[in-house]
Scaffold this motif. Structure first.
Motif, PDB file in Angstrom:
ATOM      1  N   ALA A  92       0.830  -1.205   0.000  1.00  0.00           N
ATOM      2  CA  ALA A  92       0.000   0.000   0.000  1.00  0.00           C
ATOM      3  C   ALA A  92       0.860   1.249   0.000  1.00  0.00           C
ATOM      4  O   ALA A  92       0.527   2.247  -0.654  1.00  0.00           O
ATOM      5  CB  ALA A  92      -0.924  -0.011   1.218  1.00  0.00           C
ATOM      6  N   ILE A  93       1.974   1.221   0.733  1.00  0.00           N
ATOM      7  CA  ILE A  93       2.883   2.375   0.744  1.00  0.00           C
ATOM      8  C   ILE A  93       3.467   2.603  -0.643  1.00  0.00           C
ATOM      9  O   ILE A  93       3.652   3.755  -1.081  1.00  0.00           O
ATOM     10  CB  ILE A  93       3.995   2.143   1.782  1.00  0.00           C
ATOM     11  N   LEU A  94       3.728   1.503  -1.375  1.00  0.00           N
ATOM     12  CA  LEU A  94       4.264   1.630  -2.729  1.00  0.00           C
ATOM     13  C   LEU A  94       3.201   2.067  -3.727  1.00  0.00           C
ATOM     14  O   LEU A  94       3.499   2.808  -4.676  1.00  0.00           O
ATOM     15  CB  LEU A  94       4.858   0.291  -3.181  1.00  0.00           C
ATOM     16  N   MET A  95       1.968   1.619  -3.546  1.00  0.00           N
ATOM     17  CA  MET A  95       0.909   1.906  -4.523  1.00  0.00           C
ATOM     18  C   MET A  95       0.361   3.313  -4.403  1.00  0.00           C
ATOM     19  O   MET A  95       0.013   3.937  -5.408  1.00  0.00           O
ATOM     20  CB  MET A  95      -0.233   0.892  -4.360  1.00  0.00           C
ATOM     21  N   PHE A  96       0.246   3.826  -3.163  1.00  0.00           N
ATOM     22  CA  PHE A  96      -0.412   5.113  -2.962  1.00  0.00           C
ATOM     23  C   PHE A  96       0.624   6.160  -2.543  1.00  0.00           C
ATOM     24  O   PHE A  96       1.363   5.955  -1.575  1.00  0.00           O
ATOM     25  CB  PHE A  96      -1.489   5.002  -1.888  1.00  0.00           C
ATOM     26  N   PRO A  97       0.679   7.275  -3.258  1.00  0.00           N
ATOM     27  CA  PRO A  97       1.653   8.300  -2.884  1.00  0.00           C
ATOM     28  C   PRO A  97       1.363   8.948  -1.537  1.00  0.00           C
ATOM     29  O   PRO A  97       2.257   9.464  -0.883  1.00  0.00           O
ATOM     30  CB  PRO A  97       1.540   9.324  -4.024  1.00  0.00           C
ATOM     31  N   SER A  98       0.109   8.920  -1.117  1.00  0.00           N
ATOM     32  CA  SER A  98      -0.275   9.527   0.156  1.00  0.00           C
ATOM     33  C   SER A  98      -0.333   8.451   1.237  1.00  0.00           C
ATOM     34  O   SER A  98      -0.967   7.399   1.053  1.00  0.00           O
ATOM     35  CB  SER A  98      -1.641  10.208   0.032  1.00  0.00           C
ATOM     36  N   SER A  99       0.309   8.711   2.368  1.00  0.00           N
ATOM     37  CA  SER A  99       0.254   7.759   3.473  1.00  0.00           C
ATOM     38  C   SER A  99      -1.157   7.652   4.039  1.00  0.00           C
ATOM     39  O   SER A  99      -1.557   6.593   4.539  1.00  0.00           O
ATOM     40  CB  SER A  99       1.233   8.170   4.579  1.00  0.00           C
ATOM     41  N   GLU A 100      -1.932   8.731   3.951  1.00  0.00           N
ATOM     42  CA  GLU A 100      -3.314   8.689   4.435  1.00  0.00           C
ATOM     43  C   GLU A 100      -4.142   7.695   3.630  1.00  0.00           C
ATOM     44  O   GLU A 100      -4.875   6.879   4.187  1.00  0.00           O
ATOM     45  CB  GLU A 100      -3.944  10.078   4.365  1.00  0.00           C
ATOM     46  N   VAL A 101      -4.017   7.757   2.312  1.00  0.00           N
ATOM     47  CA  VAL A 101      -4.783   6.838   1.457  1.00  0.00           C
ATOM     48  C   VAL A 101      -4.330   5.398   1.695  1.00  0.00           C
ATOM     49  O   VAL A 101      -5.153   4.476   1.703  1.00  0.00           O
ATOM     50  CB  VAL A 101      -4.630   7.230  -0.018  1.00  0.00           C
ATOM     51  N   SER A 102      -3.028   5.201   1.907  1.00  0.00           N
ATOM     52  CA  SER A 102      -2.537   3.840   2.141  1.00  0.00           C
ATOM     53  C   SER A 102      -3.089   3.278   3.440  1.00  0.00           C
ATOM     54  O   SER A 102      -3.453   2.094   3.507  1.00  0.00           O
ATOM     55  CB  SER A 102      -1.009   3.825   2.158  1.00  0.00           C
ATOM     56  N   MET A 103      -3.197   4.082   4.483  1.00  0.00           N
ATOM     57  CA  MET A 103      -3.749   3.593   5.746  1.00  0.00           C
ATOM     58  C   MET A 103      -5.245   3.311   5.617  1.00  0.00           C
ATOM     59  O   MET A 103      -5.753   2.331   6.176  1.00  0.00           O
ATOM     60  CB  MET A 103      -3.477   4.611   6.867  1.00  0.00           C
ATOM     61  N   ILE A 104      -5.962   4.145   4.889  1.00  0.00           N
ATOM     62  CA  ILE A 104      -7.383   3.897   4.655  1.00  0.00           C
ATOM     63  C   ILE A 104      -7.563   2.615   3.851  1.00  0.00           C
ATOM     64  O   ILE A 104      -8.469   1.814   4.119  1.00  0.00           O
ATOM     65  CB  ILE A 104      -8.019   5.100   3.939  1.00  0.00           C
ATOM     66  N   PHE A 105      -6.682   2.383   2.891  1.00  0.00           N
ATOM     67  CA  PHE A 105      -6.759   1.154   2.092  1.00  0.00           C
ATOM     68  C   PHE A 105      -6.539  -0.079   2.958  1.00  0.00           C
ATOM     69  O   PHE A 105      -7.218  -1.106   2.779  1.00  0.00           O
ATOM     70  CB  PHE A 105      -5.716   1.200   0.975  1.00  0.00           C
TER      71      PHE A 105
END
Length: 276
Positions: A135-148
């Motif tokens: 998720a950290i690699l896929m999403f540039p935003s850490s917020e979006v990665s945590m929501i994912f």
């Protein structure tokens, strides 16, 4: 004669007050929690050590209570809880919409089950925590990665319980509705969906608990705010009482959010209580 008299006496005996059972459960729960706190106090105060576990560095309850009061007086609490609740809400509602929609589709149509279920069954055993690096690699935003990550943790319990609820709908009810002229979407909305609703509610409750677990794990790794980040920060700063405070906040909000879902299910599904 004596047995008849006893039966009549039992039948006219006054029933216990309506709130007695609930009061007993609350009292039993309070005593159980108090007993756990006493055991925790003794183990931490006397630094009990065993070959398997040690309580030498575990803070006692009074120290944790003091740290909790300090956090309550600090503006950090609202900031951390606010970020965590925002992430939970975004991930959970996205998982609910996706999981219920896809579950209804798979449970109702064989072609959807044949096409969609195999890849989902491959992904289902993968723990949501294992998605964090990707998720950290896929999403540039850490917020979006945590929501994912929270979405991934909640979606499969919701999806599977929805599929189970749709498949368990009584075929006789469907046949009866069709014999009365109910067709198409009306069968789905008036028969199948109400029959599947209790199972869907169970999935939502389980998914909420998983959501909190995944969120805390994600915040510990990539967060800058949130109750999970606060717990990990307390560990790095050797604020051991703060670790327990963070854990208690997670437990309280996890328990409260699941209880809120169960309450909403009882309100929205009155036929369940009537049939109990």
């Amino acid at each position: 004669m004596s047995s008849t008299s006893a039966t009549l006496a039992a039948s006219v005996a006054p029933a216990p007050p309506a709130g007695t059972g609930a009061l007993s459960r609350w009292l039993a729960g309070a005593l159980s929690i108090a007993a756990c706190v006493v055991v925790w106090h003794l183990l931490a105060t006397y630094h009990v050590r065993t070959p398997v576990i040690t309580f030498a560095n575990v803070p006692p309850p009074l120290e944790v209570a003091q740290a909790g009061l300090e956090l309550l007086e600090s503006p950090k609490l609202l900031r951390h809880l606010g970020w965590s609740l925002l992430r939970i809400a975004a991930g959970f509602f996205a998982a609910a919409a996706f999981g219920i929609g896809l579950g209804l589709l798979i449970g109702r149509f064989r072609w959807a089950q044949a096409v969609l279920q195999p890849p989902l069954e491959v992904l289902r055993p993968v723990p949501a925590v294992a998605w964090i690096p990707l998720a950290i690699l896929m999403f540039p935003s850490s917020e979006v990665s945590m929501i994912f990550v929270t979405f991934t943790g909640a979606v499969f319990p919701i999806l599977l319980n929805t599929v189970h609820g749709v498949e368990a709908a009584d075929a006789r009810l469907v046949a009866s509705a069709r014999s009365l002229g109910c067709r198409g979407q009306r069968v789905f909305s008036q028969v199948i969906l109400p029959a599947a609703a209790p199972s869907i509610a169970t999935g939502l409750s389980i998914g909420m608990g998983t959501c909190w677990f995944c969120l805390v794990s994600a915040e510990m790794i990539s967060g800058q705010y949130g109750i999970g980040y606060y717990t990990w920060e307390s560990y790095t700063l050797q604020n051991y009482a703060g670790i327990v405070v963070g854990m208690l906040w997670i437990g309280l909000f996890g328990m409260g959010s699941s209880a809120l879902i169960r309450w909403a299910a009882r309100v929205l599904m009155p036929w369940q209580g009537a049939g109990a």
